[in-house]
Design an enzyme around this catalytic site. Sequence first.
Site, PDB file in Angstrom:
ATOM      1  N   PHE A  11       0.826  -1.213   0.000  1.00 44.99           N
ATOM      2  CA  PHE A  11       0.000   0.000   0.000  1.00 44.99           C
ATOM      3  C   PHE A  11       0.867   1.273   0.000  1.00 44.99           C
ATOM      4  CE2 PHE A  11      -1.766   2.849   3.462  1.00 44.99           C
ATOM      5  CZ  PHE A  11      -2.389   3.712   2.580  1.00 44.99           C
ATOM      6  N   TYR A 149       4.903  -7.771  17.344  1.00 43.14           N
ATOM      7  CA  TYR A 149       5.114  -6.839  16.232  1.00 43.14           C
ATOM      8  C   TYR A 149       5.909  -5.619  16.700  1.00 43.14           C
ATOM      9  CZ  TYR A 149       3.986  -3.663  12.385  1.00 43.14           C
ATOM     10  OH  TYR A 149       4.053  -2.788  11.340  1.00 43.14           O
TER      11      TYR A 149
END
Length: 323
Positions: A11, A149
């Site tokens: 993206f 993460y």
Amino acid sequence: MRVLVTGGAGFIGSHLCEYLIEQGHEVICLDNLSTGRISNVAAIRHHPRFQLIVADIREEDLLSELIRQVDHVYHLAAAVGVRLIMEKPVETLEVNTFGTEIVLKHASKFHKKVLIASTSEVYGDHNEFPLREDSTRVYGPTTVRRWAYAASKALDEFLALAYHQERGTPVVIVRLFNIVGPRQTGRYGMVVPTFVKQALMGQSITVFGDGQQTRCFGYVTDAVEALVRLMEHPKSEGEVFNLGSDEEIRIIDLAHLVKEKTGSASPIVFIPYDKAYGPGYEDMHRRVPDLTKVRTWIGYRPRLNIHQILDHIVEYYRQNPWD
Ligand code: UDP
């Protein structure tokens, strides 16, 4: 200039590739198409200054050769999105740590400047706002998967700064805060494309938790322009920057705004976190960046507010309902 964009068919990566081409650069886009898509780079695919290489950043010989050939490396390839992290923790950790290690090792070997795309997640669940680049990090235990993460991206930052401090490798780190725009997919849990698509399709708009949590949404074209300016700033080596918007909105208000912008009759429903993400999920209650540093260094000002951002995204999904 010749540049390598890892994750260039993703993206943000695809918007960055388009902007770099527009600026007259020669762009090599490396992507394994795990979450990236060829359709993201359709507009530049046949441009004479654009080259797409479908491969994984962990292919070290290839990476080394590509880095040798270019002037700048934008390292955006990563496993992103909360859903992906909750579903595939091993891959998240491996891609986000080994991938960056390889990029840094070869950027160092050939002394090439590298921009590491990091994330606001590295701050963890903070309760002091706005978040400054030198704010402390607040994480939950290692038994809670979502922190994997944040920890993997924080490790990337430590490694990049270590390369800079110990070996003089030119690195710049940018922490992206909830960047949104056309081509962002809702498949990995991101809230804006999810709400817009739900509203346009007349499905329930799924607010997780009580919807009182807040985020600041930055527009992708503002962000990619800033990435290039930070990369090209002669003194940005060894620096960390926040990037995004500081206009805060509650998720419940975002749901209402999306409903209003789309003219949708979709009901807004509340989904408990454990139903949405599985057991043991911890959400950030608030996330607001301090943008003083990026403003001071490159005069950064987000051009679009949340209303204009949503107008663009709604229009995009009206035109590309299958995306
Ligand atoms: N969210 C939501 N409904 C959805 C997807 C996300 O309410 O269908 C919430 C999510 O729990 C979080 C916020 O929206 O509080 C932003 O989520 P996203 O995954 O876009 O980004 P992040 O959590 O990384 O900020």
